[in-house]
Enzyme design. Structure first.
Site, mmCIF file in Angstrom:
data_model
loop_
_atom_site.group_PDB
_atom_site.id
_atom_site.type_symbol
_atom_site.label_atom_id
_atom_site.label_comp_id
_atom_site.label_asym_id
_atom_site.label_seq_id
_atom_site.Cartn_x
_atom_site.Cartn_y
_atom_site.Cartn_z
ATOM 1 N N GLY A 45 0.765 -1.247 0.000
ATOM 2 C CA GLY A 45 0.000 0.000 0.000
ATOM 3 C C GLY A 45 0.793 1.293 0.000
ATOM 4 O O GLY A 45 0.275 2.339 -0.373
ATOM 5 N N ASP A 104 -4.278 1.541 11.064
ATOM 6 C CA ASP A 104 -5.681 1.241 11.355
ATOM 7 C C ASP A 104 -5.756 0.708 12.797
ATOM 8 O O ASP A 104 -5.764 1.492 13.737
ATOM 9 C CB ASP A 104 -6.139 0.217 10.310
ATOM 10 C CG ASP A 104 -7.624 -0.054 10.332
ATOM 11 O OD1 ASP A 104 -8.404 0.870 10.537
ATOM 12 O OD2 ASP A 104 -8.007 -1.231 10.134
ATOM 13 N N LYS A 132 -6.185 6.227 11.254
ATOM 14 C CA LYS A 132 -7.585 6.059 11.700
ATOM 15 C C LYS A 132 -7.547 5.811 13.206
ATOM 16 O O LYS A 132 -7.625 4.660 13.654
ATOM 17 C CB LYS A 132 -8.221 4.834 11.030
ATOM 18 C CG LYS A 132 -8.491 4.945 9.556
ATOM 19 C CD LYS A 132 -9.377 3.754 9.151
ATOM 20 C CE LYS A 132 -9.166 3.312 7.749
ATOM 21 N NZ LYS A 132 -9.846 2.041 7.434
ATOM 22 N N VAL A 154 -10.959 3.042 2.815
ATOM 23 C CA VAL A 154 -10.507 3.924 1.735
ATOM 24 C C VAL A 154 -9.653 3.183 0.705
ATOM 25 O O VAL A 154 -9.083 2.132 1.003
ATOM 26 C CB VAL A 154 -9.713 5.130 2.296
ATOM 27 C CG1 VAL A 154 -10.601 6.040 3.121
ATOM 28 C CG2 VAL A 154 -8.501 4.670 3.101
ATOM 29 N N ASP A 160 -5.584 -0.399 -1.749
ATOM 30 C CA ASP A 160 -6.512 -1.229 -2.529
ATOM 31 C C ASP A 160 -7.743 -1.673 -1.756
ATOM 32 O O ASP A 160 -7.787 -1.646 -0.527
ATOM 33 C CB ASP A 160 -5.802 -2.498 -2.987
ATOM 34 C CG ASP A 160 -5.639 -3.496 -1.828
ATOM 35 O OD1 ASP A 160 -5.052 -3.116 -0.796
ATOM 36 O OD2 ASP A 160 -6.135 -4.635 -1.943
HETATM 37 P P1 IMP Z 1 -3.465 -2.376 10.874
HETATM 38 O O1 IMP Z 1 -2.505 -3.454 11.168
HETATM 39 O O2 IMP Z 1 -4.870 -2.699 11.324
HETATM 40 O O3 IMP Z 1 -3.025 -1.006 11.372
HETATM 41 O O4 IMP Z 1 -3.636 -2.312 9.323
HETATM 42 C C1 IMP Z 1 -2.724 -1.752 8.503
HETATM 43 C C2 IMP Z 1 -2.942 -2.186 7.074
HETATM 44 O O5 IMP Z 1 -4.301 -2.558 6.799
HETATM 45 C C3 IMP Z 1 -2.653 -1.022 6.170
HETATM 46 O O6 IMP Z 1 -1.293 -0.949 5.861
HETATM 47 C C4 IMP Z 1 -3.505 -1.341 4.971
HETATM 48 O O7 IMP Z 1 -2.812 -2.192 4.084
HETATM 49 C C5 IMP Z 1 -4.697 -2.088 5.546
HETATM 50 N N1 IMP Z 1 -5.845 -1.156 5.687
HETATM 51 C C6 IMP Z 1 -6.275 -0.557 6.813
HETATM 52 N N2 IMP Z 1 -7.326 0.241 6.568
HETATM 53 C C7 IMP Z 1 -7.551 0.144 5.235
HETATM 54 C C8 IMP Z 1 -8.496 0.776 4.347
HETATM 55 O O8 IMP Z 1 -9.338 1.616 4.735
HETATM 56 N N3 IMP Z 1 -8.395 0.437 3.037
HETATM 57 C C9 IMP Z 1 -7.474 -0.450 2.561
HETATM 58 N N4 IMP Z 1 -6.573 -1.042 3.347
HETATM 59 C C10 IMP Z 1 -6.616 -0.750 4.677
#
Ligand code: IMP
Length: 178
Positions: A45, A104, A132, A154, A160
């Site tokens: 991403g 996230d 977020k 998003v 993606d």
């Molecule tokens: P985390 O480990 O929950 O912080 O997630 C991080 C990863 O989840 C990011 O690097 C993204 O690849 C994916 N991700 C989190 N939110 C979104 C979104 O809204 N759209 C697409 N990918 C997301």
């Protein structure tokens, strides 16, 4: 898995470019004395963001990539983070900036930082295009944040949904219609 969706523009390409320029200035000032900054992009991403960001940095830069497992083809975050592709270079004693597309739940960044800290870099900082905070499940926070966004799924600018929409020049919110 939803099949139909529309995309509502949330952050324009112009707004992203302006913010990337500001972030790059701040990062360049912070690491002004570095002999070389290792910019680590988290695949996949961050690939568009890192491409724009490094071109605005006024520092000697090395680019490396690390891939951690994330969502698969769903919008639910998985707590288990696996390293699918490790760095090519050594970071011991080096200045390192980890670049992430979105923080996230924070599990990915938390895990990656834990892994990289164990390699004894000189300085380790983080930059996320999007944050977020309302979704956070760990206490991790990026040092540099492009935009804080609400709890919406998003796409675009490298990000993606089921391997689509990475090539949109703006960030859009996915609105499911069925
Ligand atoms: P985390 O480990 O929950 O912080 O997630 C991080 C990863 O989840 C990011 O690097 C993204 O690849 C994916 N991700 C989190 N939110 C979104 C979104 O809204 N759209 C697409 N990918 C997301």
């Amino acid at each position: 898995m939803h099949s139909k969706y529309e995309i509502d523009e949330m952050i324009s390409a112009k707004a992203i470019a302006a913010r990337v320029e500001t972030l790059a200035k701040e990062i360049s000032e912070h690491f002004a004395d570095t002999d070389k900054l290792v910019v680590v992009g988290l695949l996949r991403g961050s690939f568009v963001f890192i491409a724009d960001l490094v071109r605005e940095l006024t520092l000697p830069v090395e680019v490396d990539f690390l891939e951690a497992s994330s969502y698969g083809n769903s919008t639910e975050s998985s707590r288990e983070v696996r390293i699918l592709k490790d760095l090519r270079g050594e970071i011991e004693g080096r200045d390192v900036l980890v670049v992430e597309d979105i923080v996230d739940t924070g599990h990915t960044l938390h895990h990656v930082l834990h892994l990289l800290e164990a390699r004894n870099p000189k300085r380790l900082m983080t930059c996320a295009l999007l944050d977020k905070p309302s979704r956070r499940e760990t206490d991790v926070k990026a040092d540099y944040i492009g935009f804080e966004i609400p709890d919406e799924f998003v796409v675009g600018y490298g990000i993606d949904y089921a391997q689509r929409n990475r090539n949109l020049p703006y960030i859009g919110a996915v609105r499911f219609t069925s």
